[in-house]
Design a protein around this motif. Structure first.
Motif, PDB file in Angstrom:
ATOM      1  N   ALA A   1       0.902  -1.485  -0.061  1.00 51.89           N
ATOM      2  CA  ALA A   1      -0.400  -0.233   0.121  1.00 51.89           C
ATOM      3  C   ALA A   1       0.761   1.127  -0.377  1.00 51.89           C
ATOM      4  O   ALA A   1       0.782   2.238  -0.469  1.00 51.89           O
ATOM      5  N   ALA A   2       1.695   1.271   1.008  1.00 49.34           N
ATOM      6  CA  ALA A   2       2.690   2.191   1.479  1.00 49.34           C
ATOM      7  C   ALA A   2       3.714   2.937  -0.557  1.00 49.34           C
ATOM      8  O   ALA A   2       3.399   3.859  -1.137  1.00 49.34           O
ATOM      9  N   ALA A   3       4.013   1.390  -1.107  1.00 48.52           N
ATOM     10  CA  ALA A   3       4.697   1.777  -2.170  1.00 48.52           C
ATOM     11  C   ALA A   3       3.589   2.294  -2.788  1.00 48.52           C
ATOM     12  O   ALA A   3       4.239   3.450  -4.243  1.00 48.52           O
ATOM     13  N   LEU A   4       2.535   2.348  -3.667  1.00 45.01           N
ATOM     14  CA  LEU A   4       1.732   1.712  -4.647  1.00 45.01           C
ATOM     15  C   LEU A   4       1.576   3.082  -3.933  1.00 45.01           C
ATOM     16  O   LEU A   4       1.587   3.833  -5.386  1.00 45.01           O
ATOM     17  N   LEU A   5       0.764   3.403  -3.310  1.00 42.18           N
ATOM     18  CA  LEU A   5       0.456   5.745  -3.655  1.00 42.18           C
ATOM     19  C   LEU A   5       1.800   6.119  -3.491  1.00 42.18           C
ATOM     20  O   LEU A   5       1.605   7.062  -3.858  1.00 42.18           O
TER      21      LEU A   5
END
Length: 313
Positions: A256-260
């Motif tokens: 989630a952090a990498a995608l955002l």
């Protein structure tokens, strides 16, 4: 005799009195009146029922025709016609939603409502590309007015560069994001990604905030330009993050952090790239000679340079 008396005609006193008072009044039989009322009631009821049956039959025929009507193919114009079926109020509401993001506000659920359109994203991208090219040329025109030594020539290639850049970003990045979310859906069943058209619609409307920002970049103050750009980037990226968060929050924290972070980084690269390319500062070879000519008085001539004696030997 009693039976004969019962069958005989008896005149009622009330009826006789009424006939005496109104001798010209017409008399009607109660049985005929009841019969006529019953007949009318049956007739009306039968006509209403027949009309309802006709309406129901027509509705069934329409539904059957709609079911039998073949859907247009993916490569035809009629397939995309439904994606442009929006009115001005819907487009303005979606633009307003992209300009005012806040936590807990989902752009897809509150504004698209499972009816994504391509009308708004198409014209927003076209307007942004046109405004970028025009303001990029106007920047050089204003610079020439401040410094006559700058030679200005129309740069029509900026229209092509702006159009290709904006449309590729508005279509390829949502395609990659949609594909990644679909792949993660296979890895985790709880993830429910948006459709491809919903993702394109979110990205298209998120670019609207850059249109007034590009116009404000005509102000020849560098720090003010970067301030407007940072504000526009914050609003646009926040709208994307708040919209994508309900989809990626069920995944692992790392994903989630990498995608955002990737979404925000690509958005920042687009904004900074447009700022540096279309509003680039003047080359040094044009600025330095003009500053030297302005610092020297017009009656002072520079002495010619003499060759060094060691160079002739």
């Amino acid at each position: 005799m009693a039976a004969v008396d019962e069958l005989a005609f008896h005149e009622f006193e009330e009826a006789a009195n009424l006939l005496v008072e109104t001798p010209h009044a017409a008399t009607t039989c109660r049985s005929d009146q009841l019969t006529s009322q019953d007949h009318v009631a049956v007739t009306v009821g039968s006509s209403v029922g027949y009309g309802a049956e006709e309406v129901e039959e027509e509705g069934d025929k329409t539904a059957l025709l709609q079911e039998e009507k073949p859907q247009p193919g993916f490569w035809t114009f009629g397939y995309y016609q439904s994606f442009f079926d929006v009115d001005t109020a819907q487009v303005l509401d979606r633009i307003k939603g992209s300009l005012l993001p806040w936590p807990g506000h989902n752009f897809v659920r509150h504004h698209l409502r499972n009816r994504p359109d391509l009308y708004g994203p198409f014209w927003i991208c076209a307007t942004l590309a046109f405004v970028l090219a025009v303001t990029g040329n106007l920047t050089l025109v204003l610079a020439q007015r401040r410094d006559p030594s700058i030679h200005y020539s129309p740069q029509f290639h900026k229209v092509t560069v702006a159009g290709i850049t904006i449309y590729c970003y508005a279509w390829l990045v949502p395609l990659a994001l949609w594909g990644f979310l679909r792949w993660r859906q296979g890895a985790r069943e709880r993830i429910g990604p948006y459709t491809f058209l919903e993702t394109v619609c979110v990205y298209g409307y998120s670019l609207f905030v850059f249109i007034p920002t590009v116009v404000l970049w005509l102000i020849p103050v560098s720090w003010l330009q970067w301030l407007f750009g940072a504000l526009a980037l914050t609003l646009s990226a926040a709208g994307l993050v708040f919209t994508l968060w309900p989809v990626v929050r069920e995944d692992t924290r790392l994903v989630a952090a990498a995608l955002l972070s990737a979404v925000v980084l690509l958005h920042a690269l687009l904004a900074v790239g447009c700022k540096l390319y279309f509003f680039q500062p003047l080359p040094l070879e044009r600025v330095v000679p003009s500053l030297q000519a302005a610092s020297l008085p017009p009656n002072i001539l520079l002495p010619p340079t003499q060759p060094h004696p060691m160079a002739t030997s």
